[in-house]
Each structure stands twice: as structure tokens, then as C-alpha cells.
Scaffold this active site. Structure first.
Site, PDB file in Angstrom:
ATOM      1  N   HIS A 177      44.496  39.199  37.189  1.00  0.00           N
ATOM      2  CA  HIS A 177      43.926  39.856  38.375  1.00  0.00           C
ATOM      3  C   HIS A 177      44.453  40.283  39.548  1.00  0.00           C
ATOM      4  CE1 HIS A 177      39.760  37.590  36.918  1.00  0.00           C
ATOM      5  NE2 HIS A 177      40.134  38.786  36.299  1.00  0.00           N
TER       6      HIS A 177
ATOM      7  N   GLU B 275      43.030  31.994  38.833  1.00  0.00           N
ATOM      8  CA  GLU B 275      42.090  31.751  39.857  1.00  0.00           C
ATOM      9  C   GLU B 275      42.337  30.190  40.575  1.00  0.00           C
ATOM     10  OE1 GLU B 275      38.115  32.515  38.621  1.00  0.00           O
ATOM     11  OE2 GLU B 275      38.638  34.259  37.455  1.00  0.00           O
TER      12      GLU B 275
ATOM     13  N   GLU C 219      39.331  40.101  42.906  1.00  0.00           N
ATOM     14  CA  GLU C 219      38.202  39.394  43.261  1.00  0.00           C
ATOM     15  C   GLU C 219      38.252  38.948  44.632  1.00  0.00           C
ATOM     16  OE1 GLU C 219      37.643  36.037  40.312  1.00  0.00           O
ATOM     17  OE2 GLU C 219      37.147  37.535  38.950  1.00  0.00           O
TER      18      GLU C 219
ATOM     19  N   ASP D 117      40.949  28.349  37.596  1.00  0.00           N
ATOM     20  CA  ASP D 117      40.460  29.060  36.320  1.00  0.00           C
ATOM     21  C   ASP D 117      42.077  29.566  35.862  1.00  0.00           C
ATOM     22  OD1 ASP D 117      40.060  30.596  33.834  1.00  0.00           O
ATOM     23  OD2 ASP D 117      38.604  31.892  35.022  1.00  0.00           O
TER      24      ASP D 117
ATOM     25  N   LYS E 205      28.258  34.235  31.840  1.00  0.00           N
ATOM     26  CA  LYS E 205      28.490  35.531  32.129  1.00  0.00           C
ATOM     27  C   LYS E 205      27.473  36.297  31.570  1.00  0.00           C
ATOM     28  CE  LYS E 205      33.342  35.314  33.517  1.00  0.00           C
ATOM     29  NZ  LYS E 205      34.822  35.368  32.639  1.00  0.00           N
TER      30      LYS E 205
ATOM     31  N   HIS F 232      30.409  35.646  38.144  1.00  0.00           N
ATOM     32  CA  HIS F 232      30.587  37.233  38.199  1.00  0.00           C
ATOM     33  C   HIS F 232      31.630  37.472  37.292  1.00  0.00           C
ATOM     34  CE1 HIS F 232      34.358  36.895  41.140  1.00  0.00           C
ATOM     35  NE2 HIS F 232      34.090  35.856  40.141  1.00  0.00           N
TER      36      HIS F 232
HETATM   37  P1  PGA Z   1      36.942  38.476  34.041  1.00  0.00           P
HETATM   38  O1  PGA Z   1      37.761  37.194  34.769  1.00  0.00           O
HETATM   39  O2  PGA Z   1      35.826  39.055  34.673  1.00  0.00           O
HETATM   40  O3  PGA Z   1      38.226  39.446  34.289  1.00  0.00           O
HETATM   41  O4  PGA Z   1      36.826  38.250  32.851  1.00  0.00           O
HETATM   42  C1  PGA Z   1      36.770  36.198  35.377  1.00  0.00           C
HETATM   43  C2  PGA Z   1      37.076  34.889  34.416  1.00  0.00           C
HETATM   44  O5  PGA Z   1      38.067  34.713  33.792  1.00  0.00           O
HETATM   45  O6  PGA Z   1      36.301  33.875  34.791  1.00  0.00           O
HETATM   46 ZN    ZN Z   2      37.404  32.407  33.413  1.00  0.00          ZN
END
Ligand code: PGA
Ligand code: ZN
Length: 444
Positions: free
Chosen positions: A181, A190, A231, A269, A362, A390
Site C-alpha cells: 500500500h 498496516e 489507505e 496487518d 470483505k 474496507h
Molecule cells: P487490500 O488490503 O484491500 O489491498 O487487499 C487490505 C487488507 O489486506 O486488509
Molecule cells: Zn489484510
């Protein structure tokens, strides 16, 4: 009605009783239309507008990920030159030419039937023919249509479908971004702050924003400038996860709060698919095997108030998952994202093999709202926690805020408290709280 909230302009107090006692009101569609819009990263995604027979309209749009699991439902993208192949004109055409005639052919008495019919029309397990991006947008919009027909807000309709008690979730703000990201060398994707000790949703959002601002000051004074990840979190030039955790601790304190499992906790994450290499995992300049990585996480958990680790191991490293479960499952939450891809069968399998004690949710990973609710049920039956999430590519659609409240899971992640597409979800939660004073806030 043409907004993203899915709420009828005038909502019935206790409207849930109405739908429970009388079943779903049949829904008829006058028109189904899709279009290509751009998401928060400037990549195309599918938006769907449903016109109901009463003339009202509902909309939804598909989110999209960057660090996707191998077994996710499959988007249809155009290929070719435009948008580096990421156009969704074909997915849009699939809605207009195939799904629209199906949906407008007759009335629908339940979302379950509608989702099943679209799945059957697609004919594949992965929704790769019509496109999971087309199907999820249709399914989310259809959920809004049923909520509208039942004359209840979307979160209440989802509570009716899930059989859960509504609850306002603890937001998990992703304030430092790495991995897929962000540019730079931070291997973990994350680093989140979770104001678990907040009095309510509004207070949690205030705490998150204040800590984010304190972190902005720290990052600027220390590094001069830092980019932003997809994000909305900062992407400072660091490559050691402990540096990121130290920054969080400092920022929490600088904002006047106490880092701790009962005040402002930390969640990570790592998204380990992203730093898995031949023979192990690359962190900074080290290559670790699964045993060493489990030791590493255990060390971090002993040094920082970490309440949750998601995708600590790569999705196919089942021994790694089992090892971490053994070490940490009685202490913290271990969340499967790429591991489960919101698939009820994979979640049940993970519970059986003790891979994790929580599942990330998700909707676009599995492709329909009905299947998303089935994934949450599967987790609940196995005594696993759920976190609604998200994607890195988002729009102003706030569906997941209502999903988190309606399924009562108690936790959500929607990025930093910055950038419109991230705040849209958090602000929707605050709005639900403001109009539903009876709802409890917090982890389950
Ligand atoms: P992604 O990342 O939407 O790029 O898959 C979010 C996550 O890994 O939780
Ligand atoms: Zn994830």
C-alpha cells in the site's frame, strides 16, 4: 432516494419487528444500470443503480484490493491499453446486458434468492464470468432495495438478515502504511490504532483523529516529509516494524492518551503474503523461517499493547498459522484475511485446524452480501471474532459501516481518519450512533 446511506428518509423506530413478523416485502426493479467510475486510487470500478418500481433509486459501488488473496472471487477487467488494463467496461456491460434482464423479469421476495439467481447466471464458483466486481455492486445495491422496501435503515435490515444484535464497532485506524500500500521498505502493510476505551463512536473518532494529527507532527519533525499510503496512513522512510510501533506509542501519548489494551490498543496487518520469500519471510535485512517469525510476533506482543494481528503468515503457510495460534491465541486476536477470503467453508476449516480465532470480512472477496453474512455466521458458530473491512481501493459507498453495525461484530477497519473515502464510513457510523442512541459501542 439517491444517496449511499440506504436509509429511508423517515425510519421507523423498532422497524425490525415489522420485517421479522411479516417477512421481506417483495421488491421489483424498473431498471438496472451500471457505470464505470474511478475509485480512490484512480482505477476504474463498477457502480450500480437500481430503480425500484416505486420510482426510488438505490446505488452501490464495488471496492477493490491491492493485496488480494489467491482464492478471492475474481473481478472482470478489460485488459488492453486503457487504465493499464484495469478498465471495467466489460463488467459494466455484464450488468446491463445480463443481470438487468434477470432482475427486472419479476419481483424478488428475498435477497438470498436474488443473490443465488445472479450466482447461477454467472455459473462459476469464482464469479469470474460476470465479474465479482459487477456482482458485489449489484448485491449491495439490492440489499439497499430490500431495506428500502422494509422501510428500515440498512444496518437494521442487515441485523434482521444476520439475526445479530446491532452494535457500534471499535474503529481500527490504519495510520502507518507499508507493504503493497505504500512506497518504501516497511514490510508490514498496516499499523492501526484502536481506541477500545472510548466512551462511544464519536469519542473513538475524535481520539483517532487526534492521534493521527499527533503522528503527523512526529513524522514531519523526524523525517521532514512522508508520503501517504493508499489507505491514508503515513508512509515514513523506515523499514523496521518496531520503529513504526514506537511512532504509534509516541503519537498516542503525545495526543494525551494512554497506550494499552484497555485504552488505545494497537493492531497490525502484516499481510505476510507480501514479504514471503523463498524459504521464509523478509523483515528488514533478515530472512526468518516460520518459527522465527512466530517468535518475532511474540516478542512484539510482549513489548507493545497489540490486540490483533492479521495475516501474520502467508495464506498457504498453514503450519505457520497453527504455530502462531499455539503461541498467541489465548492472548490476542489472530485474524485471517487472505487466508479465508470471507469464504464460509475456509473459515470453518480454519476453526477446525486452529489457524486463527478471527476472520476479516470483505464482501467483495466472496462476491455477494448473502455469502458475506454466511461467512459471519460460520465464524460466529465457531466462536471466532469478525472484523469488517474496507479495501485499499474504495469509493464513497458506506455499505460496510452498516454491515458492521447490523452484524454486531464490534470492530471495523476503514483506514486512517483522513481521505474522504475512508471518513465516509467512519462518519456514517457516527451518524448511525447519533440517530440510534440505544446502541452499545465496543468490542464484543
Ligand atoms: P487490500 O488490503 O484491500 O489491498 O487487499 C487490505 C487488507 O489486506 O486488509
Ligand atoms: Zn489484510
Amino acid at each position: 432516494m439517491n444517496d449511499y446511506t440506504g436509509a429511508h428518509p423517515h425510519t421507523l423506530a423498532g422497524g425490525g419487528d415489522y420485517i421479522t413478523h411479516h417477512g421481506d416485502r417483495p421488491v421489483g426493479f424498473e431498471m438496472v444500470a451500471a457505470s464505470q467510475i474511478l475509485d480512490s486510487r484512480g482505477y476504474p470500478t463498477v457502480q450500480v443503480t437500481l430503480t425500484l418500481t416505486d420510482g426510488d433509486t438505490v446505488e452501490a459501488s464495488a471496492p477493490a484490493g491491492a493485496s488480494t488473496g489467491e482464492h478471492e472471487a475474481v473481478e472482470v477487467r478489460d485488459g488492453g491499453h486503457a487504465f493499464s488494463g484495469r478498465g471495467v467496461r466489460r463488467a459494466v456491460a455484464n450488468v446491463d446486458e445480463e443481470i438487468a434482464p434477470l432482475l427486472t423479469a419479476h419481483g424478488w421476495t428475498s435477497l438470498r434468492d436474488l443473490d443465488a439467481a445472479v450466482r447461477q447466471l454467472d455459473g462459476t464458483d469464482s464469479l469470474s464470468r460476470l465479474g465479482a466486481n459487477a456482482v458485489i455492486a449489484v448485491s449491495m445495491a439490492a440489499t439497499r432495495a430490500f431495506a428500502h422496501a422494509a422501510n428500515v435503515p440498512l444496518h437494521r435490515y442487515l441485523a434482521h438478515l444476520s439475526g445479530a444484535e446491532e452494535r457500534l464497532p471499535v474503529p481500527h485506524f490504519n495510520v502507518i502504511n507499508g507493504g503493497a500500500h505504500a512506497p518504501g521498505g516497511l514490510p508490514f502493510q498496516e499499523f492501526m490504532i484502536a481506541p477500545v476505551g472510548a466512551a462511544n463512536e464519536e469519542h473513538a473518532l475524535q481520539m483517532g483523529a487526534e492521534i493521527y494529527h499527533a503522528l503527523a507532527g512526529l513524522v514531519r519533525s523526524r523525517f521532514g516529509m512522508a508520503g501517504l499510503g493508499d489507505e491514508g496512513g503515513f508512509a515514513p522512510p523506515i523499514d523496521d516494524p518496531e520503529q513504526a510501533l514506537d511512532l504509534l506509542m509516541e503519537a498516542i501519548t503525545a495526543a494525551g492518551y494512554t497506550p494499552g489494551l484497555d485504552q488505545v490498543a494497537i493492531a497490525m496487518d502484516p499481510a505476510a503474503n507480501g514479504f514471503a520469500v523463498d524459504g521464509g519471510y523478509r523483515i528488514s535485512s533478515r530472512i526468518m523461517n516460520s518459527e522465527q517469525l512466530a517468535d518475532y510476533y511474540t516478542g512484539l506482543v510482549n513489548s507493545y499493547p497489540i490486540r490483533s494481528i492479521e495475516d501474520g503468515f502467508a495464506e498457504n503457510d498453514h503450519p505457520g498459522w497453527a504455530l502462531l495460534f499455539e503461541r498467541l491465541a489465548d492472548k490476542i486476536q489472530l485474524v485471517g484475511d487472505d487466508l479465508y477470503v470471507t469464504d464460509p467453508a475456509r473459515i470453518r476449516d480454519g476453526a477446525e485446524h486452529h489457524y486463527s480465532n478471527a476472520a476479516l470480512i470483505k464482501p467483495n472477496q466472496i462476491g455477494t452480501v448473502t455469502d458475506t453474512l454466511a461467512a459471519i455466521s460460520a465464524a460466529r458458530e465457531a466462536d471466532m471474532a469478525c472484523m469488517v473491512s474496507h479495501r485499499s481501493g474504495e469509493t464513497l459507498d458506506t455499505f460496510i459501516a452498516d454491515l458492521a453495525v447490523g452484524t454486531g461484530v464490534g470492530q471495523i477497519k476503514s483506514g486512517a481518519p483522513a481521505r474522504g473515502e475512508r471518513l465516509a464510513k467512519y462518519n456514517r457510523l457516527a451518524q448511525i450512533e447519533a440517530t440510534n442512541a440505544h446502541l452499545s459501542f465496543g468490542l464484543r
